[in-house]
Enzyme design. Structure first.
Site, PDB file in Angstrom:
ATOM      1  N   SER A   1       1.199  -1.383  -0.081  1.00 23.65           N
ATOM      2  CA  SER A   1      -0.197   0.062   0.129  1.00 23.65           C
ATOM      3  C   SER A   1       0.887   1.313   0.432  1.00 23.65           C
ATOM      4  CB  SER A   1      -0.917  -0.183   1.368  1.00 23.65           C
ATOM      5  OG  SER A   1      -1.508   0.861   1.581  1.00 23.65           O
ATOM      6  N   SER A   2       0.374   2.329  -0.559  1.00 19.69           N
ATOM      7  CA  SER A   2       1.463   3.453  -0.308  1.00 19.69           C
ATOM      8  C   SER A   2       1.696   4.173   0.530  1.00 19.69           C
ATOM      9  CB  SER A   2       0.118   4.517  -1.314  1.00 19.69           C
ATOM     10  OG  SER A   2      -0.731   4.785  -0.718  1.00 19.69           O
ATOM     11  N   CYS A   3       1.166   3.647   1.269  1.00 18.72           N
ATOM     12  CA  CYS A   3       1.426   3.977   3.192  1.00 18.72           C
ATOM     13  C   CYS A   3       3.029   3.195   3.661  1.00 18.72           C
ATOM     14  CB  CYS A   3       0.329   3.802   4.678  1.00 18.72           C
ATOM     15  SG  CYS A   3       0.513   1.660   4.846  1.00 18.72           S
TER      16      CYS A   3
ATOM     17  N   TYR B   1       1.417  -1.093  10.527  1.00 16.10           N
ATOM     18  CA  TYR B   1       0.534  -2.576   9.308  1.00 16.10           C
ATOM     19  C   TYR B   1       2.058  -1.647   7.646  1.00 16.10           C
ATOM     20  CZ  TYR B   1      -2.031  -3.125   5.335  1.00 16.10           C
ATOM     21  OH  TYR B   1      -2.714  -2.457   4.394  1.00 16.10           O
TER      22      TYR B   1
ATOM     23  N   LYS C   1       4.142  -4.206   6.147  1.00 13.84           N
ATOM     24  CA  LYS C   1       4.483  -4.682   4.463  1.00 13.84           C
ATOM     25  C   LYS C   1       5.574  -4.420   3.182  1.00 13.84           C
ATOM     26  CE  LYS C   1      -0.338  -5.202   3.168  1.00 13.84           C
ATOM     27  NZ  LYS C   1      -0.174  -5.984   2.631  1.00 13.84           N
TER      28      LYS C   1
ATOM     29  N   HIS D   1     -12.719   5.279   4.544  1.00 18.21           N
ATOM     30  CA  HIS D   1     -12.004   5.965   3.729  1.00 18.21           C
ATOM     31  C   HIS D   1     -12.168   6.781   3.866  1.00 18.21           C
ATOM     32  CE1 HIS D   1      -8.953   2.198   2.779  1.00 18.21           C
ATOM     33  NE2 HIS D   1      -8.509   3.000   4.054  1.00 18.21           N
TER      34      HIS D   1
HETATM   35  N1  LIG Z   1      -8.533  -0.764   0.322  1.00 16.35           N
HETATM   36  C1  LIG Z   1      -7.153   0.514   0.086  1.00 16.35           C
HETATM   37  O1  LIG Z   1      -7.604   1.758  -0.371  1.00 16.35           O
HETATM   38  C2  LIG Z   1      -6.057   0.074  -0.642  1.00 16.35           C
HETATM   39  C3  LIG Z   1      -5.271   0.196  -1.008  1.00 16.35           C
HETATM   40  C4  LIG Z   1      -4.026   0.230  -1.160  1.00 16.35           C
HETATM   41  C5  LIG Z   1      -3.257  -1.118  -0.523  1.00 16.35           C
HETATM   42  N2  LIG Z   1      -4.436  -2.468  -0.331  1.00 16.35           N
HETATM   43  C6  LIG Z   1      -4.542  -3.835  -0.351  1.00 16.35           C
HETATM   44  O2  LIG Z   1      -4.801  -4.555  -0.279  1.00 16.35           O
HETATM   45  C7  LIG Z   1      -5.134  -5.890   0.086  1.00 16.35           C
HETATM   46  C8  LIG Z   1      -6.188  -6.105   0.347  1.00 16.35           C
HETATM   47  O3  LIG Z   1      -7.308  -5.329   0.758  1.00 16.35           O
HETATM   48  P1  LIG Z   1      -8.509  -5.099   1.090  1.00 16.35           P
HETATM   49  O4  LIG Z   1      -9.257  -3.354   0.857  1.00 16.35           O
HETATM   50  O5  LIG Z   1      -8.857  -5.641   0.090  1.00 16.35           O
HETATM   51  O6  LIG Z   1      -8.980  -5.265   2.592  1.00 16.35           O
HETATM   52  P2  LIG Z   1     -10.452  -6.101   3.150  1.00 16.35           P
HETATM   53  O7  LIG Z   1     -11.421  -5.578   2.016  1.00 16.35           O
HETATM   54  O8  LIG Z   1     -10.277  -5.487   4.543  1.00 16.35           O
HETATM   55  O9  LIG Z   1     -10.421  -7.515   2.922  1.00 16.35           O
HETATM   56  C9  LIG Z   1      -8.701  -7.979   3.477  1.00 16.35           C
HETATM   57  C10 LIG Z   1      -9.504 -10.057   3.270  1.00 16.35           C
HETATM   58  O10 LIG Z   1      -8.442 -10.540   4.020  1.00 16.35           O
HETATM   59  C11 LIG Z   1      -9.136 -11.218   4.618  1.00 16.35           C
HETATM   60  N3  LIG Z   1      -8.037 -11.890   5.945  1.00 16.35           N
HETATM   61  C12 LIG Z   1      -7.564 -10.966   6.969  1.00 16.35           C
HETATM   62  N4  LIG Z   1      -6.996 -11.982   7.313  1.00 16.35           N
HETATM   63  C13 LIG Z   1      -7.190 -13.100   7.232  1.00 16.35           C
HETATM   64  C14 LIG Z   1      -6.850 -13.923   8.199  1.00 16.35           C
HETATM   65  N5  LIG Z   1      -6.255 -14.298   9.054  1.00 16.35           N
HETATM   66  N6  LIG Z   1      -7.650 -15.409   7.190  1.00 16.35           N
HETATM   67  C15 LIG Z   1      -7.825 -15.456   5.837  1.00 16.35           C
HETATM   68  N7  LIG Z   1      -7.960 -14.417   5.415  1.00 16.35           N
HETATM   69  C16 LIG Z   1      -8.311 -13.216   5.940  1.00 16.35           C
HETATM   70  C17 LIG Z   1     -10.240 -10.928   4.868  1.00 16.35           C
HETATM   71  O11 LIG Z   1     -11.086 -11.505   5.338  1.00 16.35           O
HETATM   72  P3  LIG Z   1     -12.287 -11.451   6.526  1.00 16.35           P
HETATM   73  O12 LIG Z   1     -13.990 -10.851   5.481  1.00 16.35           O
HETATM   74  O13 LIG Z   1     -13.014 -12.703   7.014  1.00 16.35           O
HETATM   75  O14 LIG Z   1     -12.188 -10.735   7.207  1.00 16.35           O
HETATM   76  C18 LIG Z   1     -10.770 -10.022   3.769  1.00 16.35           C
HETATM   77  O15 LIG Z   1     -11.822 -10.728   2.883  1.00 16.35           O
HETATM   78  C19 LIG Z   1      -4.597  -5.120   1.995  1.00 16.35           C
HETATM   79  O16 LIG Z   1      -2.916  -5.927   1.301  1.00 16.35           O
HETATM   80  C20 LIG Z   1      -4.282  -4.227   1.294  1.00 16.35           C
HETATM   81  O17 LIG Z   1      -2.917  -3.318   1.621  1.00 16.35           O
HETATM   82  C21 LIG Z   1      -6.118  -1.398  -0.453  1.00 16.35           C
END
Ligand SMILES: NC(=O)c1ccc[n+]([C@@H]2O[C@H](COP(=O)([O-])OP(=O)(O)OC[C@H]3O[C@@H](n4cnc5c(N)ncnc54)[C@H](OP(=O)(O)O)[C@@H]3O)[C@@H](O)[C@H]2O)c1
Length: 323
Positions: free
Chosen positions: A114-116, A143, A147, A186
């Site tokens: 992530s950009s952070c 976090y 990462k 967000h």
């Molecule tokens: N959202 C953003 O703006 C953004 C920006 C940049 C990068 N990212 C990156 O993209 C990735 C995904 O982010 P997201 O926004 O999609 O997050 P999210 O909506 O919170 O989804 C994360 C997923 O991971 C699962 N998970 C967490 N812990 C787990 C575990 N112990 N075992 C199995 N599954 C697990 C969660 O399952 P549950 O549903 O059961 O909790 C959820 O389905 C991350 O690495 C993040 O850094 C996101």
């Protein structure tokens, strides 16, 4: 059908975190191009923090391609109050999955940062080589450290074992499946919800935190999913890659755009006694552009479809958060 999806189509593909914002978009994308052999497990079925369960899953199913979109994700409050969980869970998930993918013969793995992860005061736009050149933003340090360890682990498996593990650094994402809980969401989904509720209740004004002058970049999650599939097929380097649109706009401009799309015509007030956060956060995307990938979804269109999704799912999302 896009050229870059052909190898994925006929392979066993594991999407870790398939219920999340990013994982669900990757699944939509893979299904759209006819991937027939998708593997996913809910957290209840497979806790990715459990090393032996992850090893067993990979031993049994031998995925060929792995999208690692599972992570413990949260806002400032969650990061500040539960740093041990953010460090532990993210270190465990990524270590278990990267190692098992390599050990059980996966052809390729894509890791999401992530950009952070970039220094708090990095020059703008942020180039990939600014990683580890200065202190991190303190509010999400746990976090970001996890990462950074993840992308270094992927690069180390690439260097030492020749395992094709690649790392993407997406900018702020939004889209269907986003988190609209005002405590943890967000900025963009929070605005969608607040303007929508103000429209329904007839509120004359909506007050937003800060001055409205900070600049932010927003990428639709379906564009990220497209980039992830493209790079899974066309990129094989330990060097991380930024994924963004390459343009930003002020929070005040975003607010005006969201209000117009939602149909809210009251006043937008900025409370400048509240913190602004960092003045600008824009990724330099010249590397991914040079590889031939560009974001396609214009912000206005992306917000409009996200708003439609929110309206269609608002009741069920709100009741889920209240459970
Ligand atoms: N959202 C953003 O703006 C953004 C920006 C940049 C990068 N990212 C990156 O993209 C990735 C995904 O982010 P997201 O926004 O999609 O997050 P999210 O909506 O919170 O989804 C994360 C997923 O991971 C699962 N998970 C967490 N812990 C787990 C575990 N112990 N075992 C199995 N599954 C697990 C969660 O399952 P549950 O549903 O059961 O909790 C959820 O389905 C991350 O690495 C993040 O850094 C996101």
């Amino acid at each position: 059908m896009a050229e870059h999806t052909q190898r994925l189509q006929d392979s066993r593909v594991f999407v870790a975190g398939h219920r999340g914002l990013v994982g669900s978009a990757i699944v939509r994308r893979l299904e759209k191009v006819g991937c027939r052999n998708l593997l996913f497990r809910s957290r209840g079925e497979l806790d990715l923090c459990d090393q032996s369960a992850v090893d067993e899953f990979f031993r049994e199913h031998r995925p060929e391609f792995v999208f690692l979109a599972a992570a413990k994700v949260g806002g400032i409050l969650a990061n500040a109050t539960r740093p041990a969980e953010f460090l532990h869970d993210n270190l465990a998930i990524q270590t278990n999955v990267i190692h098992a993918a390599w050990a059980h013969g996966a052809r390729k793995l894509l890791f999401l940062g992530s950009s952070c992860i970039y220094p708090k005061l990095a020059p703008q736009p942020i180039k990939e080589e600014y990683l580890l050149t200065g202190p991190l933003e303190a509010t999400n340090e746990a976090y970001a450290i996890a990462k950074i360890a993840g992308l270094k682990l992927a690069a180390a498996y690439h260097a030492q074992y020749g395992f094709s593990a690649i790392s993407l650094m997406p900018t702020n994402l939004y889209g269907p499946g986003d988190n609209f809980d005002l405590q943890t969401s967000h900025v963009l989904p929070a605005m969608i919800r607040r303007f929508h509720e103000a429209k329904i209740s007839g509120s004359p004004s909506v007050t937003l935190w800060g001055t409205g002058t900070p600049r932010r970049e927003f990428l639709h999650v379906d564009d990220l999913a497209d980039a992830a599939c493209f790079l899974m097929e066309n990129y094989d380097s330990p060097d991380l890659l930024n994924v963004g649109v390459g343009e930003d706009l002020t929070i005040a401009d975003v607010a005006a755009l969201v209000a117009r799309i939602v149909g809210y015509s009251g006043r937008i007030v900025f409370d400048s006694s509240r913190p602004d956060g960092t003045p600008r956060k824009l990724l330099d995307v010249s590397r991914i552009h040079a590889l031939g990938w560009h974001a396609q979804i214009p912000l206005e269109q992306g917000i409009a479809s996200t708003y439609e999704w929110y309206v269609a799912h608002a009741a069920e999302r709100v009741s889920a958060y209240q459970r």
